[in-house]
Design a protein around this motif. Structure first.
Motif, mmCIF file in Angstrom:
data_model
loop_
_atom_site.group_PDB
_atom_site.id
_atom_site.type_symbol
_atom_site.label_atom_id
_atom_site.label_comp_id
_atom_site.label_asym_id
_atom_site.label_seq_id
_atom_site.Cartn_x
_atom_site.Cartn_y
_atom_site.Cartn_z
ATOM 1 N N TYR A 1 0.809 -1.216 0.000
ATOM 2 C CA TYR A 1 0.000 0.000 0.000
ATOM 3 C C TYR A 1 0.846 1.272 0.000
ATOM 4 O O TYR A 1 0.323 2.364 0.152
ATOM 5 C CB TYR A 1 -0.904 0.051 1.220
ATOM 6 N N ARG A 2 2.146 1.175 -0.169
ATOM 7 C CA ARG A 2 3.016 2.341 -0.028
ATOM 8 C C ARG A 2 3.313 3.071 -1.323
ATOM 9 O O ARG A 2 3.806 4.189 -1.286
ATOM 10 C CB ARG A 2 4.322 1.942 0.649
ATOM 11 N N THR A 3 3.084 2.453 -2.461
ATOM 12 C CA THR A 3 3.299 3.142 -3.738
ATOM 13 C C THR A 3 2.045 3.006 -4.595
ATOM 14 O O THR A 3 1.263 2.063 -4.442
ATOM 15 C CB THR A 3 4.503 2.569 -4.513
ATOM 16 N N ILE A 4 1.896 3.949 -5.494
ATOM 17 C CA ILE A 4 0.714 3.956 -6.351
ATOM 18 C C ILE A 4 0.666 2.706 -7.219
ATOM 19 O O ILE A 4 -0.381 2.065 -7.353
ATOM 20 C CB ILE A 4 0.677 5.237 -7.201
ATOM 21 N N SER A 5 1.802 2.332 -7.798
ATOM 22 C CA SER A 5 1.807 1.160 -8.682
ATOM 23 C C SER A 5 1.484 -0.121 -7.908
ATOM 24 O O SER A 5 0.764 -0.990 -8.426
ATOM 25 C CB SER A 5 3.153 1.036 -9.401
ATOM 26 N N ASN A 6 1.983 -0.243 -6.685
ATOM 27 C CA ASN A 6 1.658 -1.425 -5.887
ATOM 28 C C ASN A 6 0.181 -1.489 -5.545
ATOM 29 O O ASN A 6 -0.417 -2.567 -5.559
ATOM 30 C CB ASN A 6 2.483 -1.449 -4.601
ATOM 31 N N VAL A 7 -0.410 -0.361 -5.223
ATOM 32 C CA VAL A 7 -1.845 -0.338 -4.893
ATOM 33 C C VAL A 7 -2.664 -0.733 -6.109
ATOM 34 O O VAL A 7 -3.610 -1.525 -6.006
ATOM 35 C CB VAL A 7 -2.260 1.060 -4.372
ATOM 36 N N ILE A 8 -2.297 -0.203 -7.270
ATOM 37 C CA ILE A 8 -3.049 -0.530 -8.487
ATOM 38 C C ILE A 8 -2.942 -2.014 -8.803
ATOM 39 O O ILE A 8 -3.941 -2.655 -9.165
ATOM 40 C CB ILE A 8 -2.553 0.340 -9.663
ATOM 41 N N HIS A 9 -1.747 -2.582 -8.662
ATOM 42 C CA HIS A 9 -1.576 -3.998 -8.951
ATOM 43 C C HIS A 9 -2.244 -4.896 -7.918
ATOM 44 O O HIS A 9 -2.685 -5.996 -8.244
ATOM 45 C CB HIS A 9 -0.087 -4.342 -9.064
ATOM 46 N N GLY B 1 -9.311 3.812 -3.821
ATOM 47 C CA GLY B 1 -10.335 4.850 -3.734
ATOM 48 C C GLY B 1 -9.796 6.129 -3.118
ATOM 49 O O GLY B 1 -10.107 7.230 -3.568
ATOM 50 N N LEU B 2 -8.953 5.990 -2.101
ATOM 51 C CA LEU B 2 -8.350 7.174 -1.480
ATOM 52 C C LEU B 2 -7.366 7.855 -2.430
ATOM 53 O O LEU B 2 -7.296 9.088 -2.479
ATOM 54 C CB LEU B 2 -7.657 6.790 -0.172
ATOM 55 N N LEU B 3 -6.626 7.060 -3.208
ATOM 56 C CA LEU B 3 -5.740 7.647 -4.216
ATOM 57 C C LEU B 3 -6.533 8.413 -5.267
ATOM 58 O O LEU B 3 -6.131 9.494 -5.709
ATOM 59 C CB LEU B 3 -4.904 6.561 -4.888
ATOM 60 N N LEU B 4 -7.666 7.853 -5.682
ATOM 61 C CA LEU B 4 -8.518 8.559 -6.640
ATOM 62 C C LEU B 4 -9.015 9.877 -6.055
ATOM 63 O O LEU B 4 -9.088 10.887 -6.760
ATOM 64 C CB LEU B 4 -9.703 7.681 -7.055
#
Length: 120
Positions: A53-61, A75-78
């Motif tokens: 959960y620490r990087t955008i790419s990891n969260v997306i994957h 959802g929070l990143l969005l």
């Protein structure tokens, strides 16, 4: 493109971004509660954020039905990216209006926003 049309498009962008992020967080929350709702909370033990959960790419994957926490994070990143998209769209609008002063100021704000979101 006039100011009224630009404001209308930006307001629709912000509204849509908030609604989509809220729906993603809601879906992740429902998923999380369906899998972990009956677990006892251990508030005396501190758990750091998992590495996924620490990087955008990891969260997306990681986001998907198997990782409900990653869906909530997505959802929070969005939600965080919604105002960034607003600034980017404003930059395009100022460029189309040939308003150099506001385009430069908006560019600076956009660079600062993107820099603040990049991992160091």
């Amino acid at each position: 493109m006039n100011d009224h049309r630009l404001e209308t498009i930006i307001s629709a962008l912000l509204r849509t971004g908030v609604i989509i992020s809220a729906l993603v967080v809601l879906a992740g929350g429902i998923c999380y509660l369906s899998k972990h709702g009956d677990e006892q909370a251990a508030y005396h033990v501190f758990h750091t954020t998992p590495a996924t959960y620490r990087t955008i790419s990891n969260v997306i994957h990681a986001a998907g039905p198997s990782d409900c926490g990653a869906v909530i994070q997505l959802g929070l990143l969005l939600l965080i990216l919604t105002p960034v998209a607003r600034v980017a769209f404003s930059l395009v609008g100022f460029g189309l209006e040939r308003d150099g002063t506001y385009a430069v100021i908006t560019s600076i704000v956009l660079v600062i926003l993107i820099y603040s979101l990049t991992p160091r």
